[in-house]
Write an enzyme that holds these catalytic residues in place. Structure first.
Site, short mmCIF file in Angstrom:
data_model
loop_
_atom_site.label_atom_id
_atom_site.label_comp_id
_atom_site.label_asym_id
_atom_site.label_seq_id
_atom_site.Cartn_x
_atom_site.Cartn_y
_atom_site.Cartn_z
N TYR A 137 0.87 -1.18 0.00
CA TYR A 137 0.00 0.00 0.00
C TYR A 137 0.91 1.23 0.00
O TYR A 137 1.34 1.70 1.04
CB TYR A 137 -0.90 -0.05 1.24
N LYS A 164 -0.76 -1.26 -4.43
CA LYS A 164 -1.84 -0.29 -4.46
C LYS A 164 -1.20 1.09 -4.49
O LYS A 164 -0.59 1.53 -3.52
CB LYS A 164 -2.75 -0.43 -3.24
#
Length: 304
Positions: A137, A164
């Site tokens: 992330y 992500k």
């Protein structure tokens, strides 16, 4: 359990009572609401879910509830926001008994930034210590990983299956997509630019806009997949206008308000995050109505 991470994967908000406790009934309702919109996965414990405020016990409980409600219908992603490798491993191990498709894990996010070798070591230890695969992330402003480092980590660590990519720089997204290793995924969290992200080849999204307006985001994804760029562009314009009303330091609270307007009660934010102001509410409701007129869904609760 489905494991393919693609399409629209909303990060579920965590509904809190006014005294800051988790409202489990409302949380179950949110999961059911999202399942009904046709999303392709869900994520628990992310930024939109105020995951940074959750204790390990709360995180485990929310994951357990979500796994029960999802029941293998779509992939379940566990969001882990931790300040050390050890803490991230401990959180991941608490949910090993559940059907989890992937762990969404941030680089460490407090003041002290590790160098590239230490960051690679962080994710290497994680892949060697936990069972589910990992999605990085990439969101921490002062520890933002470059496309080159992300590609290196994905190449060297089979257990890291993707990234992500957050923040608003579409050029960095494009650079990452240019060199992403075969078999890995890039999920966009560039909320303002989901349409161009999809058009550039992003494999899907885990982001606040899909949590706030899931039906419209599913419609956008489907439009791009079938090559209907006229509809996609119109959805993009409406989504962007809506995004401009919810983005801010109390974004999770605004997402909750948008869901409540769609008949999905979503509780309060956890202190000290403020609830949406009257000005925010006055902007959100018409922008959401305008979006849903084209993107499906209904504004089923009158704005205050």
């Amino acid at each position: 359990m489905q494991t393919t991470l693609t399409g629209i994967i909303p990060p579920i908000p965590t509904p809190f009572t006014p005294d800051g406790e988790i409202d489990e009934k409302a949380f179950r309702g949110q999961v059911r609401f999202l399942l009904g919109t046709g999303v392709h996965g869900v994520c628990v414990g992310g930024s939109t879910g105020e995951g940074h405020t959750l204790t390990a016990d709360e995180f485990e409980r929310l994951m357990t509830i979500c796994a029960e409600e999802v029941n293998g219908k779509i992939p379940l992603v566990a969001g882990i926001i931790a300040n050390s490798t050890r803490e991230a491993v401990q959180r991941a191990r608490r949910i090993e008994k559940l059907n989890v498709a992937a762990l969404q894990i941030t680089p460490v996010h407090y003041l002290f930034k590790p160098d590239d070798a230490a960051t690679l070591g962080h994710f290497k230890t994680l892949t060697e210590s936990v069972k589910p695969p990992i999605v990085i992330y990439n969101v921490v402003p002062w520890n933002y990983l470059s496309p080159a480092l992300l590609v290196r980590i994905m190449q060297e660590l089979p257990g890291v299956i993707g990234v992500k990519q957050s923040a608003g720089d579409l050029k960095l997204m494009a650079d990452l997509l240019l060199d992403v290793p075969a078999g890995k995924v890039v999920l966009t969290a560039v909320d303002a630019l989901l349409y161009p992200s999809f058009a550039l080849g992003a494999h899907g999204t885990i982001a606040a806009n899909p949590a706030a307006a899931p039906t419209a985001c599913v419609a956008l994804w489907n439009a791009v997949q079938r090559g209907d760029h006229r509809s996609a562009l119109e959805l993009h314009k409406r989504l962007l206008r809506f995004w401009n009303t919810i983005v801010g330091d109390n974004l999770p609270a605004c997402v909750k308000y948008a869901l409540t307007l769609q008949g999905c009660p979503s509780g309060a934010p956890r202190q000290p995050m403020p609830a949406p102001s009257e000005a925010q509410k006055a902007a959100i409701a018409p922008a959401l109505r305008h979006l849903l007129e084209f993107g499906g869904g209904t504004l089923s609760v009158a704005a205050e």
